[in-house]
Design a protein around this motif. Structure first.
Motif, PDB file in Angstrom:
ATOM      1  N   PHE A  60       0.870  -1.171   0.000  1.00  0.00           N
ATOM      2  CA  PHE A  60       0.000   0.000   0.000  1.00  0.00           C
ATOM      3  C   PHE A  60       0.909   1.222   0.000  1.00  0.00           C
ATOM      4  N   LEU A  61       0.799   2.070  -1.005  1.00  0.00           N
ATOM      5  CA  LEU A  61       1.650   3.264  -1.154  1.00  0.00           C
ATOM      6  C   LEU A  61       3.135   2.913  -1.092  1.00  0.00           C
ATOM      7  N   ALA A  62       3.527   1.900  -1.833  1.00  0.00           N
ATOM      8  CA  ALA A  62       4.922   1.479  -2.000  1.00  0.00           C
ATOM      9  C   ALA A  62       5.553   0.893  -0.741  1.00  0.00           C
ATOM     10  N   LEU A  63       4.774   0.624   0.284  1.00  0.00           N
ATOM     11  CA  LEU A  63       5.289  -0.035   1.486  1.00  0.00           C
ATOM     12  C   LEU A  63       4.456  -1.273   1.772  1.00  0.00           C
ATOM     13  N   LYS A  64       5.110  -2.294   2.298  1.00  0.00           N
ATOM     14  CA  LYS A  64       4.383  -3.498   2.681  1.00  0.00           C
ATOM     15  C   LYS A  64       3.461  -3.182   3.852  1.00  0.00           C
ATOM     16  N   TYR A  65       2.391  -3.951   3.970  1.00  0.00           N
ATOM     17  CA  TYR A  65       1.464  -3.781   5.096  1.00  0.00           C
ATOM     18  C   TYR A  65       2.191  -3.922   6.427  1.00  0.00           C
ATOM     19  N   LEU A  66       3.148  -4.827   6.486  1.00  0.00           N
ATOM     20  CA  LEU A  66       3.910  -5.035   7.719  1.00  0.00           C
ATOM     21  C   LEU A  66       4.645  -3.755   8.132  1.00  0.00           C
ATOM     22  N   ASN A  67       5.228  -3.070   7.166  1.00  0.00           N
ATOM     23  CA  ASN A  67       5.915  -1.812   7.478  1.00  0.00           C
ATOM     24  C   ASN A  67       4.930  -0.751   7.970  1.00  0.00           C
ATOM     25  N   TRP A  68       3.742  -0.716   7.361  1.00  0.00           N
ATOM     26  CA  TRP A  68       2.722   0.231   7.828  1.00  0.00           C
ATOM     27  C   TRP A  68       2.323  -0.080   9.269  1.00  0.00           C
ATOM     28  N   ILE A  69       2.206  -1.369   9.589  1.00  0.00           N
ATOM     29  CA  ILE A  69       1.867  -1.750  10.971  1.00  0.00           C
ATOM     30  C   ILE A  69       2.955  -1.277  11.924  1.00  0.00           C
ATOM     31  N   PHE A  70       4.225  -1.445  11.547  1.00  0.00           N
ATOM     32  CA  PHE A  70       5.326  -0.982  12.390  1.00  0.00           C
ATOM     33  C   PHE A  70       5.261   0.534  12.592  1.00  0.00           C
ATOM     34  N   ILE A  71       5.002   1.264  11.526  1.00  0.00           N
ATOM     35  CA  ILE A  71       4.923   2.726  11.625  1.00  0.00           C
ATOM     36  C   ILE A  71       3.779   3.135  12.551  1.00  0.00           C
ATOM     37  N   ILE A  72       2.619   2.525  12.374  1.00  0.00           N
ATOM     38  CA  ILE A  72       1.455   2.879  13.192  1.00  0.00           C
ATOM     39  C   ILE A  72       1.693   2.527  14.661  1.00  0.00           C
ATOM     40  N   LEU A  73       2.223   1.338  14.939  1.00  0.00           N
ATOM     41  CA  LEU A  73       2.476   0.951  16.333  1.00  0.00           C
ATOM     42  C   LEU A  73       3.548   1.829  16.970  1.00  0.00           C
ATOM     43  N   THR A  74       4.531   2.249  16.200  1.00  0.00           N
ATOM     44  CA  THR A  74       5.549   3.157  16.731  1.00  0.00           C
ATOM     45  C   THR A  74       4.935   4.511  17.070  1.00  0.00           C
ATOM     46  N   LEU A  75       4.029   4.988  16.236  1.00  0.00           N
ATOM     47  CA  LEU A  75       3.345   6.251  16.529  1.00  0.00           C
ATOM     48  C   LEU A  75       2.469   6.132  17.775  1.00  0.00           C
ATOM     49  N   VAL A  76       1.822   4.983  17.949  1.00  0.00           N
ATOM     50  CA  VAL A  76       1.010   4.760  19.155  1.00  0.00           C
ATOM     51  C   VAL A  76       1.898   4.814  20.394  1.00  0.00           C
ATOM     52  N   LYS A  77       3.053   4.163  20.328  1.00  0.00           N
ATOM     53  CA  LYS A  77       3.966   4.194  21.478  1.00  0.00           C
ATOM     54  C   LYS A  77       4.471   5.611  21.745  1.00  0.00           C
ATOM     55  N   ALA A  78       4.830   6.326  20.692  1.00  0.00           N
ATOM     56  CA  ALA A  78       5.314   7.701  20.867  1.00  0.00           C
ATOM     57  C   ALA A  78       4.235   8.577  21.486  1.00  0.00           C
ATOM     58  N   TYR A  79       2.998   8.381  21.062  1.00  0.00           N
ATOM     59  CA  TYR A  79       1.880   9.143  21.617  1.00  0.00           C
ATOM     60  C   TYR A  79       1.758   8.886  23.121  1.00  0.00           C
ATOM     61  N   TYR A  80       1.743   7.630  23.530  1.00  0.00           N
ATOM     62  CA  TYR A  80       1.555   7.332  24.947  1.00  0.00           C
ATOM     63  C   TYR A  80       2.743   7.745  25.798  1.00  0.00           C
ATOM     64  N   ILE A  81       3.946   7.652  25.251  1.00  0.00           N
ATOM     65  CA  ILE A  81       5.113   8.123  26.005  1.00  0.00           C
ATOM     66  C   ILE A  81       5.003   9.623  26.224  1.00  0.00           C
ATOM     67  N   THR A  82       4.650  10.351  25.172  1.00  0.00           N
ATOM     68  CA  THR A  82       4.513  11.803  25.301  1.00  0.00           C
ATOM     69  C   THR A  82       3.331  12.164  26.188  1.00  0.00           C
ATOM     70  N   TRP A  83       2.210  11.514  25.995  1.00  0.00           N
ATOM     71  CA  TRP A  83       0.983  11.863  26.691  1.00  0.00           C
ATOM     72  C   TRP A  83       1.065  11.568  28.187  1.00  0.00           C
ATOM     73  N   ASP A  84       1.602  10.395  28.561  1.00  0.00           N
ATOM     74  CA  ASP A  84       1.607  10.009  29.967  1.00  0.00           C
ATOM     75  C   ASP A  84       2.929  10.280  30.677  1.00  0.00           C
ATOM     76  N   PHE A  85       4.044   9.854  30.098  1.00  0.00           N
ATOM     77  CA  PHE A  85       5.314  10.017  30.806  1.00  0.00           C
ATOM     78  C   PHE A  85       5.843  11.440  30.754  1.00  0.00           C
ATOM     79  N   MET A  86       5.506  12.185  29.722  1.00  0.00           N
ATOM     80  CA  MET A  86       5.926  13.583  29.639  1.00  0.00           C
ATOM     81  C   MET A  86       4.821  14.515  30.143  1.00  0.00           C
ATOM     82  N   HIS A  87       3.721  13.949  30.633  1.00  0.00           N
ATOM     83  CA  HIS A  87       2.617  14.683  31.263  1.00  0.00           C
ATOM     84  C   HIS A  87       1.977  15.711  30.341  1.00  0.00           C
ATOM     85  N   MET A  88       1.927  15.442  29.044  1.00  0.00           N
ATOM     86  CA  MET A  88       1.259  16.360  28.126  1.00  0.00           C
ATOM     87  C   MET A  88      -0.236  16.445  28.413  1.00  0.00           C
ATOM     88  N   ARG A  89      -0.787  15.414  28.967  1.00  0.00           N
ATOM     89  CA  ARG A  89      -2.202  15.402  29.314  1.00  0.00           C
ATOM     90  C   ARG A  89      -2.537  16.532  30.278  1.00  0.00           C
TER      91      ARG A  89
END
Length: 134
Positions: A60-89
């Motif tokens: 999909f868009l020149a990347l394998k689905y597996l790579n898209w899953i990695f990108i999305i899961l990495t963004l989810v982790k980055a979101y929660y690290i920023t939101w909870d551990f950096m107290h952005m909430r």
């Protein structure tokens, strides 16, 4: 006096994650909860990277689905690290937006560059202008 009370309420950390669906009794439990969530996401990433299921080899868009899953899961982790551990909430919405949207647009920009340049390099090698033996 009322200003001090509202300031004290602002300094209280929220003890819920997933938009309030999972609540904790104290900060220690919340930290463990977020750590367990991030560990589960990381375990899924590692398992998918090790197993590499065949049904995720489509593109999909020149990347394998597996790579898209990695990108999305990495963004989810980055979101929660920023939101909870950096107290952005607990910050004002302007600061949250400045931090989060800057990162989001940077990541989108980097992905676009990766796709364009990766396709260019692929075409150069495909047309045999440069050999693959480096």
């Amino acid at each position: 006096m009322a200003d001090h009370a509202s300031h004290a309420e602002h300094n209280e950390h929220k003890l819920a994650i997933f938009r309030g669906r999972l609540k904790f009794k104290n900060n220690v439990q919340k930290i463990w909860g977020v750590l367990i969530f991030l560990s589960i996401v990381t375990t899924v990433e590692v398992a998918l990277g090790y197993i590499k299921p065949d049904f995720l080899n489509g593109q999909f868009l020149a990347l394998k689905y597996l790579n898209w899953i990695f990108i999305i899961l990495t963004l989810v982790k980055a979101y929660y690290i920023t939101w909870d551990f950096m107290h952005m909430r607990d910050e004002v919405s302007g600061l949250r937006r400045a931090v989060v949207w800057t990162g989001v647009f940077l990541i989108i920009y980097l992905i676009a560059i990766l796709l364009v340049e990766g396709d260019y390099i692929y075409e150069v090698y495909k047309n045999a202008a440069v050999s693959f033996d480096f």
